[in-house]
Design a protein around this motif. Structure first.
Motif, short mmCIF file in Angstrom:
data_model
loop_
_atom_site.label_atom_id
_atom_site.label_comp_id
_atom_site.label_asym_id
_atom_site.label_seq_id
_atom_site.Cartn_x
_atom_site.Cartn_y
_atom_site.Cartn_z
N ILE A 1 0.85 -1.20 0.00
CA ILE A 1 0.00 0.00 0.00
C ILE A 1 0.88 1.25 0.00
O ILE A 1 0.67 2.18 -0.78
CB ILE A 1 -0.95 -0.01 1.23
CG1 ILE A 1 -1.96 -1.15 1.10
CG2 ILE A 1 -1.66 1.33 1.37
CD1 ILE A 1 -2.76 -1.41 2.37
N GLU A 2 1.89 1.26 0.86
CA GLU A 2 2.81 2.40 0.92
C GLU A 2 3.48 2.63 -0.43
O GLU A 2 3.54 3.76 -0.92
CB GLU A 2 3.86 2.16 2.00
CG GLU A 2 4.85 3.29 2.15
CD GLU A 2 5.89 3.03 3.22
OE1 GLU A 2 6.98 3.63 3.11
OE2 GLU A 2 5.63 2.25 4.16
N GLU A 3 3.97 1.57 -1.03
CA GLU A 3 4.66 1.67 -2.32
C GLU A 3 3.72 2.17 -3.43
O GLU A 3 4.12 2.94 -4.30
CB GLU A 3 5.22 0.30 -2.70
CG GLU A 3 6.08 0.30 -3.93
CD GLU A 3 6.66 -1.08 -4.20
OE1 GLU A 3 6.09 -1.79 -5.05
OE2 GLU A 3 7.67 -1.42 -3.57
N GLN A 4 2.47 1.76 -3.38
CA GLN A 4 1.50 2.16 -4.41
C GLN A 4 1.30 3.67 -4.43
O GLN A 4 1.12 4.26 -5.49
CB GLN A 4 0.17 1.44 -4.17
CG GLN A 4 -0.95 1.84 -5.10
CD GLN A 4 -0.70 1.46 -6.55
OE1 GLN A 4 0.10 0.60 -6.86
NE2 GLN A 4 -1.40 2.12 -7.44
N TYR A 5 1.32 4.31 -3.26
CA TYR A 5 1.02 5.74 -3.20
C TYR A 5 2.26 6.62 -3.06
O TYR A 5 2.24 7.77 -3.48
CB TYR A 5 0.02 6.01 -2.07
CG TYR A 5 -1.28 5.32 -2.38
CD1 TYR A 5 -2.17 5.87 -3.29
CD2 TYR A 5 -1.58 4.08 -1.85
CE1 TYR A 5 -3.33 5.22 -3.64
CE2 TYR A 5 -2.75 3.41 -2.18
CZ TYR A 5 -3.61 3.99 -3.09
OH TYR A 5 -4.76 3.34 -3.45
N LEU A 6 3.35 6.08 -2.49
CA LEU A 6 4.56 6.87 -2.31
C LEU A 6 5.65 6.53 -3.31
O LEU A 6 6.68 7.19 -3.36
CB LEU A 6 5.10 6.70 -0.88
CG LEU A 6 4.19 7.23 0.22
CD1 LEU A 6 4.80 6.96 1.59
CD2 LEU A 6 3.91 8.70 0.02
N GLY A 7 5.44 5.47 -4.10
CA GLY A 7 6.42 5.09 -5.11
C GLY A 7 7.54 4.24 -4.53
O GLY A 7 7.62 4.01 -3.32
N LEU B 1 -3.38 10.54 4.34
CA LEU B 1 -2.37 10.80 5.37
C LEU B 1 -1.08 10.03 5.09
O LEU B 1 0.01 10.56 5.29
CB LEU B 1 -2.91 10.46 6.76
CG LEU B 1 -4.05 11.35 7.27
CD1 LEU B 1 -4.60 10.83 8.58
CD2 LEU B 1 -3.58 12.80 7.41
N LEU B 2 -1.20 8.81 4.60
CA LEU B 2 -0.02 8.03 4.19
C LEU B 2 0.74 8.78 3.12
O LEU B 2 1.96 8.92 3.18
CB LEU B 2 -0.45 6.65 3.70
CG LEU B 2 0.64 5.79 3.05
CD1 LEU B 2 1.70 5.41 4.07
CD2 LEU B 2 0.02 4.55 2.42
N TRP B 3 0.02 9.29 2.14
CA TRP B 3 0.63 10.02 1.04
C TRP B 3 1.38 11.27 1.54
O TRP B 3 2.42 11.63 0.99
CB TRP B 3 -0.44 10.40 0.02
CG TRP B 3 0.08 11.20 -1.13
CD1 TRP B 3 0.74 10.75 -2.23
CD2 TRP B 3 -0.01 12.62 -1.27
NE1 TRP B 3 1.07 11.80 -3.05
CE2 TRP B 3 0.62 12.96 -2.49
CE3 TRP B 3 -0.55 13.64 -0.49
CZ2 TRP B 3 0.72 14.27 -2.95
CZ3 TRP B 3 -0.46 14.94 -0.95
CH2 TRP B 3 0.18 15.23 -2.17
N THR B 4 0.86 11.88 2.63
CA THR B 4 1.54 13.07 3.17
C THR B 4 2.78 12.72 3.97
O THR B 4 3.51 13.60 4.39
CB THR B 4 0.59 13.92 4.07
OG1 THR B 4 0.24 13.15 5.22
CG2 THR B 4 -0.64 14.38 3.31
N GLY B 5 2.99 11.42 4.22
CA GLY B 5 4.19 11.00 4.92
C GLY B 5 3.96 10.40 6.29
O GLY B 5 4.92 10.05 6.98
N ILE B 6 2.73 10.27 6.72
CA ILE B 6 2.43 9.63 8.01
C ILE B 6 2.33 8.13 7.74
O ILE B 6 1.26 7.59 7.47
CB ILE B 6 1.14 10.21 8.64
CG1 ILE B 6 1.26 11.74 8.74
CG2 ILE B 6 0.87 9.58 10.00
CD1 ILE B 6 -0.02 12.44 9.17
N LEU B 7 3.47 7.47 7.79
CA LEU B 7 3.59 6.09 7.30
C LEU B 7 2.81 5.05 8.10
O LEU B 7 2.37 4.06 7.54
CB LEU B 7 5.06 5.70 7.21
CG LEU B 7 5.93 6.58 6.30
CD1 LEU B 7 7.35 6.05 6.24
CD2 LEU B 7 5.33 6.70 4.91
#
Length: 162
Positions: free
Chosen positions: A47-53, A124-130
């Protein structure tokens, strides 16, 4: 007006309409889950990789780039609007089933909470709140379980004779 058990008294044509709607809606819902599985590996890191690359990962087999703000706002907007309509309609159907009031209330309200946590969490994940990737995963699973249970209850009661 007594709603509990009203589903049993509906005319055959309305029951067929509801049944067809539930089946087609479920196909769309579960197809969306297949898409999530394909694009994010259905795990928190995926999920993290999908939105943060994953541009910094030299071992990545598929290169992914961080979503733009426009992409994220479009995704969050579209999903919150469409899912709220879906769960409103499912909630109306659950409201007319014969069911324990506490379970019924949970099945009606919980999906709206999960929608906010899932798609708000993605933003929020996309903004960096992992750490929100875990909330996204949990709320997405809970939303799916609630959807599935609601659909099964409605279909079962549509097919039952009073």
């Amino acid at each position: 007006m007594q709603l509990n058990g009203l589903i049993f008294t509906l005319p055959k044509e309305i029951k067929l309409l509801i049944g067809a709607f539930i089946i087609v809606l479920s196909i769309g819902f579960y197809t969306g889950l297949l898409f999530v599985g394909e694009t994010s590996s259905a795990n928190p890191n995926g999920i993290e990789e999908q939105y943060l690359g994953n541009e910094d990962d030299e071992n990545a087999t598929v290169m992914r780039f961080k979503k733009s703000e426009r992409e994220m706002l479009t995704l969050v907007h579209n999903h919150i609007l469409s899912m709220s309509i879906i769960f409103f309609l499912i909630g109306l159907l659950v409201a007319i089933t014969k069911l324990n009031n506490k379970l019924k209330l949970f099945l009606i309200i919980e999906p709206f909470v999960s929608v906010i946590f899932t798609f708000g969490g993605l933003y929020l994940l996309w903004t960096g709140i992992l750490w929100t990737k875990y909330i996204v995963m949990f709320s997405g699973i809970l939303m799916t379980l609630t959807f599935s249970l609601s659909i099964l209850i409605v279909l079962k009661q549509l097919l039952q004779k009073r």
